[in-house]
Design a protein around this motif. Sequence first.
Motif, short mmCIF file in Angstrom:
data_model
loop_
_atom_site.label_atom_id
_atom_site.label_comp_id
_atom_site.label_asym_id
_atom_site.label_seq_id
_atom_site.Cartn_x
_atom_site.Cartn_y
_atom_site.Cartn_z
N PHE A 58 -30.10 77.17 13.48
CA PHE A 58 -28.97 76.92 14.28
C PHE A 58 -27.74 76.69 13.39
O PHE A 58 -28.07 75.85 12.38
CB PHE A 58 -29.35 75.78 15.18
CG PHE A 58 -30.06 76.12 16.70
CD1 PHE A 58 -29.41 76.33 17.78
CD2 PHE A 58 -31.46 76.39 16.53
CE1 PHE A 58 -30.18 76.76 18.79
CE2 PHE A 58 -32.26 76.92 17.58
CZ PHE A 58 -31.41 77.01 18.99
N GLY A 59 -26.79 77.22 13.73
CA GLY A 59 -25.60 76.76 13.17
C GLY A 59 -24.76 75.66 13.85
O GLY A 59 -25.61 74.87 14.54
N ARG A 60 -23.42 75.79 13.89
CA ARG A 60 -22.78 74.59 14.37
C ARG A 60 -22.97 74.65 15.90
O ARG A 60 -23.00 75.65 16.69
CB ARG A 60 -21.25 74.65 14.02
CG ARG A 60 -20.46 73.76 14.79
CD ARG A 60 -18.96 73.81 14.37
NE ARG A 60 -18.04 73.08 15.40
CZ ARG A 60 -16.97 73.32 15.30
NH1 ARG A 60 -16.09 74.29 14.27
NH2 ARG A 60 -15.92 72.47 15.91
N SER A 61 -23.03 73.36 16.64
CA SER A 61 -23.27 73.84 17.87
C SER A 61 -21.89 73.50 18.74
O SER A 61 -20.97 73.19 17.83
CB SER A 61 -24.14 72.48 18.43
OG SER A 61 -23.71 71.14 18.19
N TYR A 119 -15.53 79.54 21.96
CA TYR A 119 -15.75 80.80 21.60
C TYR A 119 -15.69 81.30 20.06
O TYR A 119 -16.62 82.20 19.46
CB TYR A 119 -14.52 81.65 22.21
CG TYR A 119 -14.30 83.21 22.15
CD1 TYR A 119 -14.94 84.01 22.94
CD2 TYR A 119 -13.70 83.75 20.89
CE1 TYR A 119 -14.86 85.43 22.66
CE2 TYR A 119 -13.57 85.13 20.92
CZ TYR A 119 -14.19 86.02 21.77
OH TYR A 119 -14.22 87.38 21.83
N GLU A 120 -14.98 80.42 19.41
CA GLU A 120 -14.71 80.60 17.86
C GLU A 120 -15.94 80.28 17.27
O GLU A 120 -16.29 80.74 16.25
CB GLU A 120 -13.58 79.95 17.26
CG GLU A 120 -12.21 80.51 17.87
CD GLU A 120 -11.06 79.84 17.54
OE1 GLU A 120 -11.12 78.42 17.19
OE2 GLU A 120 -10.03 80.32 17.37
N VAL A 121 -16.67 79.23 17.53
CA VAL A 121 -18.01 78.69 16.89
C VAL A 121 -18.94 79.78 17.12
O VAL A 121 -19.70 80.10 16.36
CB VAL A 121 -18.30 77.44 17.76
CG1 VAL A 121 -19.71 76.95 17.23
CG2 VAL A 121 -17.41 76.20 17.29
N ASN A 172 -20.75 81.72 14.30
CA ASN A 172 -22.31 81.85 13.95
C ASN A 172 -22.76 83.07 14.14
O ASN A 172 -23.71 83.24 13.49
CB ASN A 172 -22.96 80.71 14.97
CG ASN A 172 -22.67 79.44 14.84
OD1 ASN A 172 -22.22 78.78 13.62
ND2 ASN A 172 -23.04 78.40 15.65
N ARG A 173 -22.26 83.75 14.93
CA ARG A 173 -23.02 85.21 14.96
C ARG A 173 -22.87 86.05 13.72
O ARG A 173 -23.66 87.02 13.27
CB ARG A 173 -22.40 85.93 16.11
CG ARG A 173 -22.68 85.52 17.55
CD ARG A 173 -22.66 86.31 18.66
NE ARG A 173 -23.30 87.54 18.69
CZ ARG A 173 -23.13 88.72 19.23
NH1 ARG A 173 -22.00 88.92 19.97
NH2 ARG A 173 -23.92 89.63 19.21
N VAL A 207 -26.97 81.21 22.24
CA VAL A 207 -26.64 82.49 21.72
C VAL A 207 -27.31 82.59 20.54
O VAL A 207 -26.94 82.09 19.51
CB VAL A 207 -25.20 82.73 21.50
CG1 VAL A 207 -24.94 84.15 20.96
CG2 VAL A 207 -24.46 82.67 22.80
N PRO A 208 -28.36 83.61 20.53
CA PRO A 208 -29.30 83.76 19.48
C PRO A 208 -28.45 84.74 18.14
O PRO A 208 -27.61 85.54 18.56
CB PRO A 208 -30.38 84.66 19.94
CG PRO A 208 -30.46 84.40 21.18
CD PRO A 208 -29.19 84.28 21.78
#
Length: 243
Positions: A127-130, A142-144, A148-149, A226-227
Amino acid sequence: MLYLISLGLFSVEDMSLRALEVARKCECLFLEQYTTGLEFDIDRLSKLVGRPIKIVSRCDLEEGLQTILELAKNTDVGILVGGDALTATTHITIILEAKKQGIESKVIHGSSIYTAVAETGLQIYKFGRSTTLPKFKAISPYEVIETNRKLGWHTLVLLDIGMTAKEGLELLLELEREQRRNVISDDLEVVVCCRLGSEDAVIKYGKICDLLRLKEIDRYPAVIIVPGELHFVELEALERYRI
């Protein structure tokens, strides 16, 4: 002594034995509900710990914190918090202020949505930043997700208090229509988790357009994941929840 006592993921039954023991020895107990939105049965909780519990607001714990700290100088005071007490980042300021005034404090940890989402089969370390999706339009979630994607990380999207998973998905699509950066789409496959830790918990995996047709996700509390890039074991685990 000042204690921050975690109540656990969903209900009174999620309290640890240590949390219960500490709560019972506190002379004054306060229940904070504004950071989680979980509706604990305060009467049942009060009977369980054997003393009255006062519900406090954000104002009480920010502008009125000194009143609680004064009590903690002479007796054991507990602040009860849903989930894990320090998942709400604002609560670290309580500990810092207590330290400045020479008041000893301890945190009693508990189960949290941050670990409960592992039930989906997604690996926590990927997992990246929540981010938190508020009811008003904000571009930061949206930007996070976008960042991450790009990095192949999963994104845990926490929803504003009172927001259902369905409302969260609709808001993400609305943000995409405004930003037009191809981050979110009807065909994007995401995970929805509703009421984790309860007897009627729901986990669903599929395209946003298909998930929006489900009545089961019009519930609260909920989170959206969002995987990112999926390991074959993660994919196999997610298939259990595919709609």
